[in-house]
Every structure is written in structure tokens, then in C-alpha cells.
Design a protein around this motif. Sequence first.
Motif, PDB file in Angstrom:
ATOM      1  N   GLY A 175     138.490  51.833 132.720  1.00 26.77           N
ATOM      2  CA  GLY A 175     139.335  51.050 131.810  1.00 26.77           C
ATOM      3  C   GLY A 175     140.775  51.005 132.285  1.00 26.77           C
ATOM      4  O   GLY A 175     141.069  51.186 133.477  1.00 26.77           O
ATOM      5  N   GLY A 176     141.690  50.796 131.344  1.00 26.34           N
ATOM      6  CA  GLY A 176     143.110  50.646 131.669  1.00 26.34           C
ATOM      7  C   GLY A 176     143.706  51.896 132.300  1.00 26.34           C
ATOM      8  O   GLY A 176     144.429  51.815 133.304  1.00 26.34           O
ATOM      9  N   ALA A 177     143.404  53.056 131.740  1.00 27.93           N
ATOM     10  CA  ALA A 177     143.978  54.291 132.280  1.00 27.93           C
ATOM     11  C   ALA A 177     143.435  54.551 133.682  1.00 27.93           C
ATOM     12  O   ALA A 177     144.161  55.032 134.565  1.00 27.93           O
ATOM     13  N   ALA A 178     142.167  54.210 133.915  1.00 31.85           N
ATOM     14  CA  ALA A 178     141.571  54.409 135.245  1.00 31.85           C
ATOM     15  C   ALA A 178     142.304  53.560 136.289  1.00 31.85           C
ATOM     16  O   ALA A 178     142.513  53.998 137.430  1.00 31.85           O
TER      17      ALA A 178
ATOM     18  N   ARG B  75     129.343  52.843 133.062  1.00 33.58           N
ATOM     19  CA  ARG B  75     128.096  52.470 132.378  1.00 33.58           C
ATOM     20  C   ARG B  75     127.819  50.986 132.545  1.00 33.58           C
ATOM     21  O   ARG B  75     126.708  50.535 132.296  1.00 33.58           O
ATOM     22  N   ASN B  76     128.831  50.224 132.948  1.00 34.24           N
ATOM     23  CA  ASN B  76     128.676  48.782 133.102  1.00 34.24           C
ATOM     24  C   ASN B  76     129.099  48.392 134.529  1.00 34.24           C
ATOM     25  O   ASN B  76     130.287  48.292 134.839  1.00 34.24           O
ATOM     26  N   ILE B  77     128.080  48.179 135.390  1.00 34.49           N
ATOM     27  CA  ILE B  77     128.345  47.956 136.819  1.00 34.49           C
ATOM     28  C   ILE B  77     129.151  46.674 137.059  1.00 34.49           C
ATOM     29  O   ILE B  77     130.010  46.618 137.942  1.00 34.49           O
TER      30      ILE B  77
ATOM     31  N   ALA C 293     126.558  53.584 138.842  1.00 38.55           N
ATOM     32  CA  ALA C 293     126.206  53.985 137.472  1.00 38.55           C
ATOM     33  C   ALA C 293     126.175  55.512 137.426  1.00 38.55           C
ATOM     34  O   ALA C 293     125.941  56.168 138.454  1.00 38.55           O
ATOM     35  N   PHE C 294     126.387  56.071 136.239  1.00 41.61           N
ATOM     36  CA  PHE C 294     126.431  57.522 136.080  1.00 41.61           C
ATOM     37  C   PHE C 294     125.179  58.204 136.647  1.00 41.61           C
ATOM     38  O   PHE C 294     125.269  59.288 137.211  1.00 41.61           O
ATOM     39  N   ASP C 295     124.003  57.544 136.488  1.00 46.06           N
ATOM     40  CA  ASP C 295     122.754  58.213 136.885  1.00 46.06           C
ATOM     41  C   ASP C 295     122.284  57.824 138.289  1.00 46.06           C
ATOM     42  O   ASP C 295     121.187  58.179 138.712  1.00 46.06           O
TER      43      ASP C 295
ATOM     44  N   THR D 173     137.459  58.257 130.395  1.00 46.34           N
ATOM     45  CA  THR D 173     136.865  57.687 129.177  1.00 46.34           C
ATOM     46  C   THR D 173     137.475  58.397 127.963  1.00 46.34           C
ATOM     47  O   THR D 173     138.017  59.498 128.097  1.00 46.34           O
ATOM     48  N   PRO D 174     137.327  57.808 126.774  1.00 51.08           N
ATOM     49  CA  PRO D 174     137.846  58.516 125.580  1.00 51.08           C
ATOM     50  C   PRO D 174     136.857  59.539 125.025  1.00 51.08           C
ATOM     51  O   PRO D 174     137.098  60.098 123.952  1.00 51.08           O
ATOM     52  N   LEU D 175     135.773  59.816 125.742  1.00 51.33           N
ATOM     53  CA  LEU D 175     134.749  60.733 125.219  1.00 51.33           C
ATOM     54  C   LEU D 175     135.286  62.154 125.099  1.00 51.33           C
ATOM     55  O   LEU D 175     135.686  62.760 126.098  1.00 51.33           O
ATOM     56  N   GLY D 176     135.303  62.654 123.859  1.00 50.19           N
ATOM     57  CA  GLY D 176     135.805  64.008 123.607  1.00 50.19           C
ATOM     58  C   GLY D 176     137.140  64.017 122.890  1.00 50.19           C
ATOM     59  O   GLY D 176     137.647  65.074 122.503  1.00 50.19           O
ATOM     60  N   MET D 177     137.696  62.802 122.708  1.00 48.51           N
ATOM     61  CA  MET D 177     138.991  62.705 122.022  1.00 48.51           C
ATOM     62  C   MET D 177     138.775  62.943 120.520  1.00 48.51           C
ATOM     63  O   MET D 177     137.742  62.538 119.975  1.00 48.51           O
ATOM     64  N   ALA D 178     139.751  63.589 119.871  1.00 56.90           N
ATOM     65  CA  ALA D 178     139.660  63.836 118.429  1.00 56.90           C
ATOM     66  C   ALA D 178     139.478  62.491 117.707  1.00 56.90           C
ATOM     67  O   ALA D 178     140.092  61.500 118.113  1.00 56.90           O
TER      68      ALA D 178
ATOM     69  N   ILE E  83     142.636  62.946 128.335  1.00 57.32           N
ATOM     70  CA  ILE E  83     142.817  63.145 126.885  1.00 57.32           C
ATOM     71  C   ILE E  83     143.830  64.274 126.639  1.00 57.32           C
ATOM     72  O   ILE E  83     143.822  65.276 127.354  1.00 57.32           O
ATOM     73  N   TYR E  84     144.686  64.086 125.612  1.00 57.52           N
ATOM     74  CA  TYR E  84     145.597  65.183 125.230  1.00 57.52           C
ATOM     75  C   TYR E  84     145.445  65.572 123.771  1.00 57.52           C
ATOM     76  O   TYR E  84     146.181  66.411 123.270  1.00 57.52           O
ATOM     77  N   THR E  85     144.493  64.932 123.071  1.00 55.79           N
ATOM     78  CA  THR E  85     144.150  65.381 121.711  1.00 55.79           C
ATOM     79  C   THR E  85     142.640  65.535 121.629  1.00 55.79           C
ATOM     80  O   THR E  85     141.958  64.532 121.474  1.00 55.79           O
TER      81      THR E  85
HETATM   82  P1  NAP Z   1     139.843  51.797 127.831  1.00 52.42           P
HETATM   83  O1  NAP Z   1     140.648  50.804 128.543  1.00 52.42           O
HETATM   84  O2  NAP Z   1     139.156  51.438 126.567  1.00 52.42           O
HETATM   85  O3  NAP Z   1     138.756  52.364 128.878  1.00 52.42           O
HETATM   86  C1  NAP Z   1     137.795  53.312 128.524  1.00 52.42           C
HETATM   87  C2  NAP Z   1     136.751  53.431 129.615  1.00 52.42           C
HETATM   88  O4  NAP Z   1     135.813  54.414 129.195  1.00 52.42           O
HETATM   89  C3  NAP Z   1     135.948  52.140 129.867  1.00 52.42           C
HETATM   90  O5  NAP Z   1     135.618  52.066 131.228  1.00 52.42           O
HETATM   91  C4  NAP Z   1     134.707  52.371 129.023  1.00 52.42           C
HETATM   92  O6  NAP Z   1     133.562  51.693 129.501  1.00 52.42           O
HETATM   93  C5  NAP Z   1     134.507  53.865 129.230  1.00 52.42           C
HETATM   94  N1  NAP Z   1     133.686  54.410 128.145  1.00 52.42           N
HETATM   95  C6  NAP Z   1     133.960  54.408 126.823  1.00 52.42           C
HETATM   96  N2  NAP Z   1     132.958  54.996 126.149  1.00 52.42           N
HETATM   97  C7  NAP Z   1     132.039  55.369 127.066  1.00 52.42           C
HETATM   98  C8  NAP Z   1     130.776  56.013 126.994  1.00 52.42           C
HETATM   99  N3  NAP Z   1     130.246  56.376 125.814  1.00 52.42           N
HETATM  100  N4  NAP Z   1     130.094  56.244 128.141  1.00 52.42           N
HETATM  101  C9  NAP Z   1     130.601  55.853 129.313  1.00 52.42           C
HETATM  102  N5  NAP Z   1     131.804  55.234 129.469  1.00 52.42           N
HETATM  103  C10 NAP Z   1     132.511  55.009 128.348  1.00 52.42           C
HETATM  104  O7  NAP Z   1     140.732  53.069 127.445  1.00 52.42           O
HETATM  105  P2  NAP Z   1     142.003  53.628 128.257  1.00 52.42           P
HETATM  106  O8  NAP Z   1     143.226  52.983 127.766  1.00 52.42           O
HETATM  107  O9  NAP Z   1     141.678  53.543 129.702  1.00 52.42           O
HETATM  108  O10 NAP Z   1     142.069  55.149 127.752  1.00 52.42           O
HETATM  109  C11 NAP Z   1     141.051  56.062 128.087  1.00 52.42           C
HETATM  110  C12 NAP Z   1     141.453  57.483 127.696  1.00 52.42           C
HETATM  111  O11 NAP Z   1     142.596  57.899 128.450  1.00 52.42           O
HETATM  112  C13 NAP Z   1     141.845  57.640 126.222  1.00 52.42           C
HETATM  113  O12 NAP Z   1     141.338  58.862 125.767  1.00 52.42           O
HETATM  114  C14 NAP Z   1     143.354  57.674 126.257  1.00 52.42           C
HETATM  115  O13 NAP Z   1     143.907  58.419 125.189  1.00 52.42           O
HETATM  116  C15 NAP Z   1     143.599  58.409 127.578  1.00 52.42           C
HETATM  117  N6  NAP Z   1     144.910  58.109 128.170  1.00 52.42           N
HETATM  118  C16 NAP Z   1     145.751  59.155 128.405  1.00 52.42           C
HETATM  119  C17 NAP Z   1     146.984  58.925 128.977  1.00 52.42           C
HETATM  120  C18 NAP Z   1     147.918  60.073 129.234  1.00 52.42           C
HETATM  121  O14 NAP Z   1     149.117  59.829 129.466  1.00 52.42           O
HETATM  122  N7  NAP Z   1     147.439  61.285 129.246  1.00 52.42           N
HETATM  123  C19 NAP Z   1     147.373  57.610 129.305  1.00 52.42           C
HETATM  124  C20 NAP Z   1     146.478  56.561 129.056  1.00 52.42           C
HETATM  125  C21 NAP Z   1     145.239  56.825 128.472  1.00 52.42           C
HETATM  126  P3  NAP Z   1     133.285  50.121 129.200  1.00 52.42           P
HETATM  127  O15 NAP Z   1     134.272  49.392 130.054  1.00 52.42           O
HETATM  128  O16 NAP Z   1     131.882  49.948 129.600  1.00 52.42           O
HETATM  129  O17 NAP Z   1     133.547  49.948 127.731  1.00 52.42           O
END
Ligand code: NAP
Length: 288
Positions: free
Chosen positions: A132-135, A155-157, A177-179, A197-202, A226-228
Motif C-alpha cells: 500500500g501507500g506506506a510500502a 494478497r493481490n498479485i 503471493a504470501f503462499d 499491512t495494518p494487521l495487528g493495529m489496535a 504500526i505504532y499502536t
Molecule cells: P494501505 O495503503 O491501506 O495499505 C495496506 C496494505 O496492506 C495493502 O497492500 C493491503 O492489501 C495490505 N493488507 C491489508 N489487509 C491485509 C490482509 N488481511 N492480508 C494481507 N494484506 C493486507 O495502508 P498504509 O497507509 O500503507 O498503512 C499501512 C500501515 O502502516 C498502517 O498500520 C499504518 O498505520 C502504518 N503506517 C505507519 C507509519 C509510521 O510512520 N510508522 C507511516 C505510514 C503508515 P490490498 O492492497 O490487497 O488491500
Amino acid sequence: MITGKTNCVGILGYPVGHSLSPVMHNAAFEKNQMDYVYIPLPTPSTELSVAVSALKAWNFRGANVTIPHKVAVMEYLDEIAEDARMIGAVNTITIRDGRAIGSNTDGIGFIASLRKAGAAPEGGKAVLLGAGGAARAVVWGLLQNGIENITILVRNIEKGSAFAERFASHGDIKVYAFDDAEAKKALRTCTLLVNTTPLGMAPKLDAMPNVDWADVAEGAVVYDLIYTPLMTRFLREAQEHGHQVINGKDMLIEQGAESFFRWTGIEPHRPSMEEAFDSFWESRQKND
Ligand code: NAP
């Protein structure tokens, strides 16, 4: 004291009431004895263009940008820096000579947090979970700092391939893919494993990405954005399996510190930002 000469920065988002940035930045401005104030600027999407014009009209030094405007704001800016173009989102606006310049400090923040933990990335092999965006910010940071061997597990190639395509001219990014059997191979040789991913976030504390620790290289540093909470299930399990672990707190502080620097040309007092982070979460937890 705020006077007629005080320099203003702020945060554009909607809502912004949950944001840590005002307390972190104002703590640093105070400690650094700088005549600046950081103001929450709740901005509905329909007002985003007006809000960017207002930053210029009111001679703000800049602003942070948060959900839901990180992508949408790009069309209202006068210039987009390379980091924001590559990451595809703006988290920092700097106003210079009446022009609004968009950039992104998340990649730099991620790398700074790695270095702070003594986990310099150069020459390593990274596996990221999620695309996603953070990645995108993490990948850009890694590519800029000597890691070109990056594997993304998704999960989505289809989405993952579009992600890899974006960075194709800067490095060799593989997506599985994960598997997939190739995913296991990448895990066996990685030096850095990052949950984006946000998996494990509060509040869903029991969730975690699908990783078998037996597959992960001994000695790999395991990072969770994740930080919460600070210790997610993913990090707890990694630690139990002997890995050095890093949570997302320092990335958050370091991306903020870089925004601060871009607005002011001065390094913020980081311990004040960290104290502000800690007391913000402590009071949030008491009130929840
Ligand atoms: P995002 O754009 O929504 O991306 C989330 C990614 O996780 C997507 O690739 C999504 O897959 C994948 N995902 C979600 N649920 C999943 C599941 N059950 N199994 C497998 N993959 C899954 O979110 P984001 O903005 O990148 O943020 C992600 C996390 O990073 C959040 O927890 C956010 O708080 C944290 N973060 C932290 C900082 C920091 O400064 N520490 C900065 C930014 C973000 P799909 O594309 O298939 O939906």
C-alpha cells in the motif's frame, strides 16, 4: 507566546483531531525556542484547493498532509518533489516564494529509524508484507539507500505488479503471493522483514501477517510500521524467535523531524518529540 510575527505551519486532513503531529511539532518548537506554531487545519475534501491557496495567502511556512488528502492534494500544488512523485503521495508542503512544493518524508523517516536502531540497510535484502501507500515510501527509502533486492508479498498479485512496475527503473522488485514457494525462498535469505499491512493495529491486536517464523532467516531484523500498539503480535513473535525488532514509533518521529527541517532548515529537538508522543498515547489510553 504567539505574536503577529509567529511563523505558522499546520496539518491538512479530515479529521485531524486524532493527529499526533501538533503536539510533537509544538513540543520541538518550544524546546528549540523557535517562534513557530503548528496548527490543526481540518479540511473537508471540497475545501482542499482553497486550503492550499490559504497557506500561501497567509504566508505559512508549510504544512503536513494526512488522510484523506495525501494524493488529492497533488493537483493543487505548484511543484512535486521526486520523493512524492515516486511514492505517489504528499505528506509535506513547503511554501517557498509563494509556491507550494509537495514532498514526502516517510521514506527518509523509515531509513532514519533503521539507522537509529543500528540496522543500516545498505547491501541487504528486504521482504515487505503488503503493497500500500506506506510500502511505497519504504521501497523508495530502501532504493535510495543501497537496498535493491526487494521482495513484496501480497494478497493481490495484480495490485502488487503495478506496484513493482512503478519502481522498475530504480531496482529489481519481485512480487509474490504470501503462499508462493518463491516467497519462502525470499524470507530464507532476507536481512530485513517489514510489515507494512495494518494487521495487528489496535484494536485488532490478535491479527498478524501470515508468516511462518521457521521460514525467516536467522538474524533478519523484523520491523512493523504500526505504532499502536508499540509491540504488535508480529513483533512479539519475532522477538520470541530471536529477531531484533523495531516498531513504527521512530519512523513517525523521523518523518516529522524531516518535515520540520524542510520548513525551518533546523533540526528539531527529537527527545521532546518523543516525550510528546509518549504522553499523547498515555493520555489517549487513559481516556479510551
Ligand atoms: P494501505 O495503503 O491501506 O495499505 C495496506 C496494505 O496492506 C495493502 O497492500 C493491503 O492489501 C495490505 N493488507 C491489508 N489487509 C491485509 C490482509 N488481511 N492480508 C494481507 N494484506 C493486507 O495502508 P498504509 O497507509 O500503507 O498503512 C499501512 C500501515 O502502516 C498502517 O498500520 C499504518 O498505520 C502504518 N503506517 C505507519 C507509519 C509510521 O510512520 N510508522 C507511516 C505510514 C503508515 P490490498 O492492497 O490487497 O488491500
